[in-house]
Write an enzyme that holds these catalytic residues in place. Sequence first.
Site, PDB file in Angstrom:
ATOM      1  N   TYR A  16      52.267 -37.003 -37.779  1.00 50.68           N
ATOM      2  CA  TYR A  16      52.200 -38.450 -37.588  1.00 50.68           C
ATOM      3  C   TYR A  16      53.555 -39.123 -37.803  1.00 50.68           C
ATOM      4  O   TYR A  16      53.643 -40.168 -38.439  1.00 50.68           O
ATOM      5  CB  TYR A  16      51.140 -39.062 -38.530  1.00 50.68           C
ATOM      6  CG  TYR A  16      49.749 -38.884 -37.980  1.00 50.68           C
ATOM      7  CD1 TYR A  16      49.203 -39.830 -37.126  1.00 50.68           C
ATOM      8  CD2 TYR A  16      49.001 -37.753 -38.273  1.00 50.68           C
ATOM      9  CE1 TYR A  16      47.942 -39.659 -36.584  1.00 50.68           C
ATOM     10  CE2 TYR A  16      47.743 -37.560 -37.737  1.00 50.68           C
ATOM     11  CZ  TYR A  16      47.216 -38.516 -36.887  1.00 50.68           C
ATOM     12  OH  TYR A  16      45.972 -38.347 -36.339  1.00 50.68           O
ATOM     13  N   TYR A 143      37.428 -42.180 -36.663  1.00 51.12           N
ATOM     14  CA  TYR A 143      38.431 -41.114 -36.727  1.00 51.12           C
ATOM     15  C   TYR A 143      37.763 -39.892 -37.337  1.00 51.12           C
ATOM     16  O   TYR A 143      37.278 -39.937 -38.464  1.00 51.12           O
ATOM     17  CB  TYR A 143      39.650 -41.510 -37.568  1.00 51.12           C
ATOM     18  CG  TYR A 143      40.641 -40.375 -37.631  1.00 51.12           C
ATOM     19  CD1 TYR A 143      41.522 -40.133 -36.587  1.00 51.12           C
ATOM     20  CD2 TYR A 143      40.642 -39.500 -38.705  1.00 51.12           C
ATOM     21  CE1 TYR A 143      42.381 -39.040 -36.607  1.00 51.12           C
ATOM     22  CE2 TYR A 143      41.506 -38.404 -38.735  1.00 51.12           C
ATOM     23  CZ  TYR A 143      42.371 -38.189 -37.690  1.00 51.12           C
ATOM     24  OH  TYR A 143      43.215 -37.107 -37.706  1.00 51.12           O
ATOM     25  N   ASP A 237      30.095 -37.603 -41.305  1.00 46.15           N
ATOM     26  CA  ASP A 237      31.439 -37.111 -41.601  1.00 46.15           C
ATOM     27  C   ASP A 237      31.845 -37.704 -42.948  1.00 46.15           C
ATOM     28  O   ASP A 237      32.325 -38.829 -43.026  1.00 46.15           O
ATOM     29  CB  ASP A 237      32.395 -37.540 -40.478  1.00 46.15           C
ATOM     30  CG  ASP A 237      33.829 -37.125 -40.752  1.00 46.15           C
ATOM     31  OD1 ASP A 237      34.117 -36.660 -41.873  1.00 46.15           O
ATOM     32  OD2 ASP A 237      34.668 -37.287 -39.851  1.00 46.15           O
ATOM     33  N   LYS A 266      38.862 -32.667 -47.751  1.00 44.43           N
ATOM     34  CA  LYS A 266      39.706 -33.494 -48.640  1.00 44.43           C
ATOM     35  C   LYS A 266      39.452 -33.235 -50.129  1.00 44.43           C
ATOM     36  O   LYS A 266      39.920 -32.247 -50.665  1.00 44.43           O
ATOM     37  CB  LYS A 266      39.525 -34.963 -48.287  1.00 44.43           C
ATOM     38  CG  LYS A 266      40.038 -35.254 -46.865  1.00 44.43           C
ATOM     39  CD  LYS A 266      40.504 -36.650 -46.688  1.00 44.43           C
ATOM     40  CE  LYS A 266      40.874 -36.988 -45.278  1.00 44.43           C
ATOM     41  NZ  LYS A 266      42.283 -36.896 -44.969  1.00 44.43           N
TER      42      LYS A 266
HETATM   43  N1  PMP Z   1      37.139 -37.024 -40.751  1.00 42.84           N
HETATM   44  C1  PMP Z   1      37.555 -38.075 -41.448  1.00 42.84           C
HETATM   45  C2  PMP Z   1      36.568 -39.162 -41.782  1.00 42.84           C
HETATM   46  C3  PMP Z   1      38.860 -38.167 -41.898  1.00 42.84           C
HETATM   47  O1  PMP Z   1      39.257 -39.240 -42.585  1.00 42.84           O
HETATM   48  C4  PMP Z   1      39.761 -37.113 -41.584  1.00 42.84           C
HETATM   49  C5  PMP Z   1      41.218 -37.127 -42.032  1.00 42.84           C
HETATM   50  N2  PMP Z   1      41.769 -38.292 -42.403  1.00 42.84           N
HETATM   51  C6  PMP Z   1      39.283 -36.045 -40.844  1.00 42.84           C
HETATM   52  C7  PMP Z   1      37.965 -36.011 -40.453  1.00 42.84           C
HETATM   53  C8  PMP Z   1      40.188 -34.907 -40.470  1.00 42.84           C
HETATM   54  O2  PMP Z   1      40.518 -34.161 -41.588  1.00 42.84           O
HETATM   55  P1  PMP Z   1      41.784 -33.213 -41.593  1.00 42.84           P
HETATM   56  O3  PMP Z   1      42.980 -34.097 -41.602  1.00 42.84           O
HETATM   57  O4  PMP Z   1      41.648 -32.426 -42.865  1.00 42.84           O
HETATM   58  O5  PMP Z   1      41.708 -32.348 -40.396  1.00 42.84           O
END
Ligand code: PMP
Length: 427
Positions: A16, A143, A237, A266
């Site tokens: 990014y 996202y 998610d 995470k």
């Molecule tokens: N889903 C959500 C809700 C996220 O916030 C993120 C990352 N910010 C992801 C999926 C993707 O995770 P990663 O960056 O570990 O691939």
Amino acid sequence: MKSISERDKEVIWHPYTQMQTSGMPVAIVKGEGAYIYDENNKKYIDAISSWWVNTLGHCNKYIASKISEQLMKLEHVIFAGFTHEPAVELAERLLKHLPLNHKKIFYSDNGSTAVEVALKMALQFWTNNGLKKQKIIAFRNAYHGDTFGAMSVSGRSVFTTPFSDLLFDVEFIDVPVKGQEEISFLQLQKAAKSDDVAAFIFEPLVQGAAGMVMYAPEILDEMLAICNEKNIITIADEVMTGFYRTGTFFATDRLKNKPDIICLSKGITGGFMAMGVTSCNEKIYNAFLSEDKTKTLYHGHSYTGNPLSCAAAIASLDLYEDKTCEENVLRISFRNDVFRKQIQHYQSVSEVRSTGTILAIELKTSEGTSYHSNIRTSIYDFFMAKGILMRPLGNILYILPPYCISDEDLDIIYSAITDFLESYNIK
Ligand code: PMP
């Protein structure tokens, strides 16, 4: 001798980051609790838990010692045809926190892969049942990650533009933010009428990258009820919202209707190791059981179920289950809410919102909300100069701190925000 940052510039391409115009990366040499230290020994408060992963603070000694113990026993083993104690224990313990009807844990590497697996589970569920259902419903501006499936179900934005022709079609509906619940609900109802809907994917209660957009559990619950009625698979998610971020263990704990599939990552390892998890209920799992090999879920990554990641996640669970974690979450949530009320009437603020340990401040700008908002860099620099790591999403500044952050450090952040708001002229 060259600094770490200078050596970095010669060999590294950062995520990014527009490498032509970005400045020197800050080289971090040490982490401790809510702090990170750069190579000149400058201390920063990590107000965003390093991209939302270090929920339990940096270099937690307990987690480190558990990884280290595991390291001396088994660092890795192939996970097809083999298993190991940490993977089994973690699955058993995660299932205790997940909805009662969730029965299986599928391991992968990160949030995007957890989402990819969820999408494949949902789509193949239908083909395994001999039905062609391929439409996915998702929230606008969502996202879900950077791999192709995850990008497809994410809002179309500058992140996805170069690939837009290659992404599969998704039926986007509005997020049910306050005042929009009815519209969003009707859109879902309409979309759910069609016979070819495979699944509905959503970030429960908070859309992270969209700018910490928040909505109420009640409306989401009603939306899940419609999906259940129409036999649409629901995918939560919880990559960002899991592990107490929104105040409860999982954001979906606030719902009566439980999703069929849940994605985690995470905070799962307290920020120590990369790991993704996709859990599912028996209905989904059973659709893959067959004498027919084509009904297998053909998905796996080299590091699936990595024992070190599992050990880090088990140690993190020990800490999440300790009552001090919940107390800290309550303390941060309460203090954020008090601060929210103090700043909501500032002239420069268009909205302040908080859910659990997340506080987001949307600044008024002449250009509206945009990830590339010109003020983003000035906000970032302002806080970095004060020793606070904050990474605004365009004109939205937010804090999402590790739960071990002290009241004193929260006050330092709040007072820096107040200084910023007082000096900010709407641009
Ligand atoms: N889903 C959500 C809700 C996220 O916030 C993120 C990352 N910010 C992801 C999926 C993707 O995770 P990663 O960056 O570990 O691939």
